[in-house]
Design a protein around this motif. Structure first.
Motif, short mmCIF file in Angstrom:
data_model
loop_
_atom_site.label_atom_id
_atom_site.label_comp_id
_atom_site.label_asym_id
_atom_site.label_seq_id
_atom_site.Cartn_x
_atom_site.Cartn_y
_atom_site.Cartn_z
N GLU A 3 0.85 -1.18 0.00
CA GLU A 3 0.00 0.00 0.00
C GLU A 3 0.89 1.23 0.00
OE1 GLU A 3 -3.26 -0.30 -0.25
OE2 GLU A 3 -3.27 -2.47 0.01
N VAL A 4 0.34 2.38 -0.37
CA VAL A 4 1.11 3.62 -0.33
C VAL A 4 1.64 3.83 1.09
CG1 VAL A 4 0.96 6.14 -0.53
CG2 VAL A 4 -0.22 4.69 -2.19
N GLY A 5 2.94 4.06 1.23
CA GLY A 5 3.55 4.31 2.53
C GLY A 5 4.11 3.07 3.22
N ASP A 6 3.82 1.87 2.71
CA ASP A 6 4.43 0.67 3.28
C ASP A 6 5.94 0.76 3.11
OD1 ASP A 6 2.04 -0.47 4.06
OD2 ASP A 6 1.97 -1.94 2.44
N VAL A 7 6.67 0.20 4.08
CA VAL A 7 8.13 0.26 4.02
C VAL A 7 8.72 -1.15 3.96
CG1 VAL A 7 8.32 2.50 5.16
CG2 VAL A 7 8.36 0.43 6.54
N VAL A 8 9.80 -1.27 3.18
CA VAL A 8 10.52 -2.53 3.03
C VAL A 8 12.00 -2.23 3.23
CG1 VAL A 8 11.14 -4.38 1.43
CG2 VAL A 8 8.81 -3.48 1.44
N ASN A 9 12.67 -3.06 4.00
CA ASN A 9 14.10 -2.87 4.23
C ASN A 9 14.75 -4.19 4.60
OD1 ASN A 9 12.53 -2.32 6.74
ND2 ASN A 9 14.55 -2.31 7.65
N MET A 10 16.08 -4.18 4.61
CA MET A 10 16.87 -5.36 4.92
C MET A 10 17.46 -5.22 6.32
SD MET A 10 16.58 -7.26 2.24
CE MET A 10 17.75 -8.48 2.77
N HIS A 11 17.47 -6.32 7.07
CA HIS A 11 18.05 -6.36 8.41
C HIS A 11 19.22 -7.33 8.46
CE1 HIS A 11 15.11 -4.48 11.36
NE2 HIS A 11 14.60 -4.23 10.17
N LEU A 12 20.16 -7.00 9.30
CA LEU A 12 21.23 -7.92 9.67
C LEU A 12 20.96 -8.33 11.10
CD1 LEU A 12 23.95 -9.21 8.82
CD2 LEU A 12 25.08 -7.25 9.90
#
Length: 169
Positions: free
Chosen positions: A136-145
């Motif tokens: 959806e607009v504004g959803d965030v995706v990122n990578m974690h260690l």
């Protein structure tokens, strides 16, 4: 003559409305162009990231492309500008060390979605993964260690993170 003037005025009005609609469509289609690709190490840098005593967000600093500027190279966070189906791919690499595994996790809105990991006692190791996500607009995706893990990158760009909009919904 008067009838022709009325018809001409009507045609001009419709033409202006059509031009306005075309401009809106152009803007909307430009907003839908979303893609990024980056590797972990900043240009001229390299080495291990981790291990750390706490999990961190991985920040991919060597930007290949960032169409739509949805990926923030300062925070490592991708923010969906439009509702749609997005494809994300990530690749990890490290020099093997049986005491420190290599892994990276893809997160959506703070929740783990996918992982790539590898453990080996010698040589180089790598792993990859990818998912398609409805955002959806504004959803965030990122990578974690994760805590106690490491990942490696250098000028050969072994560890990468990419994403792009497949289509809007």
């Amino acid at each position: 003559m008067k009838l022709q003037a009325v018809k001409l005025n009507s045609m001009e009005t419709r033409s202006n409305i059509t031009e306005s609609h075309v401009e809106v469509l152009k803007r909307n289609s430009q907003d839908r162009k979303v893609a990024f690709s980056a590797s972990l190490a900043a240009p001229g840098q390299g080495g291990d990231t981790g291990p750390f005593n706490t999990a961190i967000t991985l920040v991919y600093r060597n930007i290949y492309s960032n169409i739509g500027n949805a990926y923030n190279p300062t925070t490592g966070i991708f923010t969906a500008p439009v509702r749609g189906l997005y494809l994300f791919r990530f690749y990890i690499y490290a020099w093997a060390d049986s005491s420190v595994p290599t892994s990276a996790l893809l997160y959506k809105n703070g929740h783990q979605i996918a992982i790539a990991q590898a453990v080996h006692s010698s040589g180089a190791i790598n792993s990859s993964n990818g998912v398609s996500l409805l955002l959806e607009v504004g959803d965030v995706v990122n990578m974690h260690l994760s805590t106690g893990r490491k990942i490696f990158d250098n000028e050969y760009h072994h560890s990468t993170f990419s994403g792009h909009l497949l289509f809007t919904m």
